[in-house]
Design a protein around this motif. Sequence first.
Motif: not given
Length: 248
Positions: A232-240
């Motif tokens: 989930a953290r990596k997905n948020k970083e990618r989206q940001a």
Amino acid sequence: MLEVFKNLWFRDPKEETLFINDVAVRIRAGFLLFIPIYMSFTLYDAVFVSSWIVDGNTAVDSGDMDWDYHIIYHVDAIKRAYDYTFQTWVLFYGLFEMLAGMFVWSSRLSPIIMLSSFLARHQKPVWKPLVPKRFAWGLGSTFIIVCLIFFNPEVFAHWVNAIWGSTLLPTTSNYMSPYIPVVLVWVCLGFMWLETVLGFCVGCKIHALLVWMGVFKEECEACNNIDWEEIARKNKERQAAEQQEPKS
């Protein structure tokens, strides 16, 4: 703390495919490991230890010897009467624990699940699917039921005879071989030791094999140590990062 007792060992009690924290599962298996250990000592005493109690103070030399030239004595002896009431309640509690972990609502009735979830609160969760665990606990429940029948043969015989309408099982003798519960207790002890110490769930592997063979139709997600929070953290970083990229 409130979140622990709200979700217990579930990742999310409301999601369609339930996942449980394997860290808490292993802690719980460690607590329940005492049940097969205790039952192994009970069965050893019942099966392999003599049921006769000899009063050595009453020994009188008969003047005879057996074929191995051992002196034969006349003694007073009594046969032990076994009472397995306490063992029965212990097994019933073990059966309750096996069944309680299978569903969200019943898990809230288990004090050991609550305690295990509390003790695992500071450790990194390892999410694993609940369905294979249900199968494993179903095997454990079967082992416990067999032991209950061995310790209470007359009660089970009365139930079967009442349902069958005839004397199908004897009510004055134990119709089950004592080696059946002995083997099952040691198998259960081995399974729970593997779960507690090594994190290896034999029942889960059997379930996966049965799914592969087509016996079970539902999907069996591999029991991998999936770090859902990291994903989930990596997905948020990618989206940001995608949002910050300049548009061409």
